[in-house]
Design a protein around this motif. Structure first.
Motif, PDB file in Angstrom:
ATOM      1  N   SER A  14     -92.912  18.631 -63.944  1.00  0.00           N
ATOM      2  CA  SER A  14     -93.738  19.621 -64.629  1.00  0.00           C
ATOM      3  C   SER A  14     -95.131  19.118 -64.975  1.00  0.00           C
ATOM      4  O   SER A  14     -95.977  19.896 -65.425  1.00  0.00           O
ATOM      5  CB  SER A  14     -93.043  20.078 -65.916  1.00  0.00           C
ATOM      6  OG  SER A  14     -93.032  19.021 -66.869  1.00  0.00           O
ATOM      7  N   GLN A  34     -85.651  16.417 -55.028  1.00  0.00           N
ATOM      8  CA  GLN A  34     -85.947  17.759 -54.538  1.00  0.00           C
ATOM      9  C   GLN A  34     -84.639  18.541 -54.411  1.00  0.00           C
ATOM     10  O   GLN A  34     -83.651  18.026 -53.855  1.00  0.00           O
ATOM     11  CB  GLN A  34     -86.638  17.703 -53.189  1.00  0.00           C
ATOM     12  CG  GLN A  34     -88.038  17.114 -53.238  1.00  0.00           C
ATOM     13  CD  GLN A  34     -88.982  17.970 -54.080  1.00  0.00           C
ATOM     14  OE1 GLN A  34     -89.219  19.129 -53.767  1.00  0.00           O
ATOM     15  NE2 GLN A  34     -89.512  17.398 -55.145  1.00  0.00           N
ATOM     16  N   TRP A  51     -84.397  22.909 -48.062  1.00  0.00           N
ATOM     17  CA  TRP A  51     -85.121  22.706 -49.326  1.00  0.00           C
ATOM     18  C   TRP A  51     -85.145  24.016 -50.093  1.00  0.00           C
ATOM     19  O   TRP A  51     -85.549  25.051 -49.570  1.00  0.00           O
ATOM     20  CB  TRP A  51     -86.544  22.241 -49.034  1.00  0.00           C
ATOM     21  CG  TRP A  51     -87.384  22.010 -50.255  1.00  0.00           C
ATOM     22  CD1 TRP A  51     -87.097  21.216 -51.313  1.00  0.00           C
ATOM     23  CD2 TRP A  51     -88.670  22.583 -50.531  1.00  0.00           C
ATOM     24  NE1 TRP A  51     -88.120  21.246 -52.242  1.00  0.00           N
ATOM     25  CE2 TRP A  51     -89.101  22.085 -51.781  1.00  0.00           C
ATOM     26  CE3 TRP A  51     -89.499  23.458 -49.836  1.00  0.00           C
ATOM     27  CZ2 TRP A  51     -90.321  22.432 -52.352  1.00  0.00           C
ATOM     28  CZ3 TRP A  51     -90.718  23.808 -50.407  1.00  0.00           C
ATOM     29  CH2 TRP A  51     -91.120  23.297 -51.647  1.00  0.00           C
ATOM     30  N   VAL A  52     -84.704  23.975 -51.346  1.00  0.00           N
ATOM     31  CA  VAL A  52     -84.677  25.174 -52.178  1.00  0.00           C
ATOM     32  C   VAL A  52     -86.077  25.557 -52.617  1.00  0.00           C
ATOM     33  O   VAL A  52     -86.415  26.735 -52.737  1.00  0.00           O
ATOM     34  CB  VAL A  52     -83.749  24.963 -53.393  1.00  0.00           C
ATOM     35  CG1 VAL A  52     -83.808  26.157 -54.338  1.00  0.00           C
ATOM     36  CG2 VAL A  52     -82.318  24.715 -52.931  1.00  0.00           C
ATOM     37  N   GLY A  53     -86.925  24.552 -52.875  1.00  0.00           N
ATOM     38  CA  GLY A  53     -88.288  24.825 -53.319  1.00  0.00           C
ATOM     39  C   GLY A  53     -88.354  25.041 -54.816  1.00  0.00           C
ATOM     40  O   GLY A  53     -87.384  24.864 -55.556  1.00  0.00           O
ATOM     41  N   GLY A  54     -89.539  25.408 -55.283  1.00  0.00           N
ATOM     42  CA  GLY A  54     -89.699  25.736 -56.694  1.00  0.00           C
ATOM     43  C   GLY A  54     -90.253  24.625 -57.548  1.00  0.00           C
ATOM     44  O   GLY A  54     -90.548  24.847 -58.724  1.00  0.00           O
ATOM     45  N   GLN A  55     -90.389  23.403 -56.999  1.00  0.00           N
ATOM     46  CA  GLN A  55     -90.965  22.334 -57.798  1.00  0.00           C
ATOM     47  C   GLN A  55     -91.615  21.306 -56.874  1.00  0.00           C
ATOM     48  O   GLN A  55     -91.221  21.136 -55.721  1.00  0.00           O
ATOM     49  CB  GLN A  55     -89.915  21.656 -58.684  1.00  0.00           C
ATOM     50  CG  GLN A  55     -88.825  20.902 -57.932  1.00  0.00           C
ATOM     51  CD  GLN A  55     -87.746  20.378 -58.847  1.00  0.00           C
ATOM     52  OE1 GLN A  55     -87.238  21.101 -59.695  1.00  0.00           O
ATOM     53  NE2 GLN A  55     -87.398  19.125 -58.692  1.00  0.00           N
ATOM     54  N   GLN A  57     -86.706  18.815 -63.270  1.00  0.00           N
ATOM     55  CA  GLN A  57     -87.720  19.849 -63.456  1.00  0.00           C
ATOM     56  C   GLN A  57     -88.761  19.421 -64.484  1.00  0.00           C
ATOM     57  O   GLN A  57     -89.957  19.666 -64.313  1.00  0.00           O
ATOM     58  CB  GLN A  57     -87.061  21.155 -63.880  1.00  0.00           C
ATOM     59  CG  GLN A  57     -86.308  21.858 -62.765  1.00  0.00           C
ATOM     60  CD  GLN A  57     -85.655  23.143 -63.223  1.00  0.00           C
ATOM     61  OE1 GLN A  57     -85.570  23.420 -64.428  1.00  0.00           O
ATOM     62  NE2 GLN A  57     -85.193  23.945 -62.293  1.00  0.00           N
TER      63      GLN A  57
END
Length: 249
Positions: free
Chosen positions: A126, A58, A78-82, A122
């Motif tokens: 996915s 993460q 947490w940056v997030g996005g996935q 990433q």
């Protein structure tokens, strides 16, 4: 007076160890400082803000002390996005982390490699299963190249002779790229090796290599496995053995 704290540093947790009843030692891969060790005090307490954040695979933004062999973690966001990878993708992510733990020295920055790792994670998250194996092979090649462990793939390593586009060649530990016999399954024609070298030199190499390895997975996998096994000191990777055991059930 120079600040004693590093802030807003991109990073990923590679592994975590219990330190006490309430704290953790983290092995973290950061963009500008390489692999470092952090102590997360109180991270195991139910009320800790670290508890839901310090997860593998993460993207994080970290703040930590500047000095010490084991630095104090000050903040983690947490940056997030996935999403978290699952199933084979999760095991593959643990495999990537074990490679970095085995092959990277502490406090040795590798910013381009960090970016390749982030791109690979990433792909794992996915849920495109067909991209899993190409992403792993692409990262292995880029890891070996970044660490200076992959020879040039457009010449024979020992002879420094150009490759014949139609002849088969194999990647061998200690010998590099050598001509192989026509019946050697773990080999690729010279044209494929040259194309891989071109992709590795691309301004955006991860995606260039990802496209190039897609048609050569069966031949590349055993060659890269042997080369990584050699540079990891010959000890088997635990995550790879786990994947093999699960496949045999």
């Amino acid at each position: 007076m120079a600040t004693r704290r590093i802030s807003d540093e991109p990073g990923y947790v590679l592994h975590r160890y219990d330190w006490s009843e309430s704290s953790l030692i983290l092995e973290v891969f950061t963009r500008h400082h390489g692999r470092i060790a952090l102590i997360a005090k109180g991270a195991k307490r139910p009320s800790s803000s670290f508890r839901p954040v310090l997860l593998p695979l993460q993207p994080l933004r970290l703040a930590f002390g500047r000095d010490g062999e084991i630095r104090a973690l000050k903040d983690a966001e947490w940056v997030g996005g996935q999403v978290m990878p699952v199933g084979d993708a999760l095991l593959s992510g643990y495999y990537l982390n074990e490679l970095l733990l085995r092959l990277l020295a502490r406090d040795d920055p590798h910013p381009p490699l960090f970016d390749h790792y982030a791109s690979t994670v990433q792909v794992l998250a996915s849920e495109h299963g067909e991209a899993l194996q190409p992403a792993l092979r692409a990262f292995e090649l880029l890891l070996l190249r970044d660490l200076g462990l992959l020879p040039s793939l457009d010449v024979q390593t020992l002879a420094l002779a150009p490759l014949d586009s139609q002849e088969p060649y194999s990647l061998v530990p200690e010998a590099g790229l050598v001509q192989s016999s026509p019946d050697e399954r773990a080999s690729l024609p010279g044209a494929d090796w040259i194309a891989l070298e071109t992709a590795l030199r691309d301004p955006v190499p991860f995606f260039a290599v990802l496209r190039q390895v897609a048609g050569a997975l069966n031949a590349l996998k055993p060659q890269l496995r042997n080369l990584l096994h050699y540079h990891c000191g010959g000890a088997p990777l635990r995550t790879r053995q786990l994947m093999m055991d699960l496949q045999s059930l």
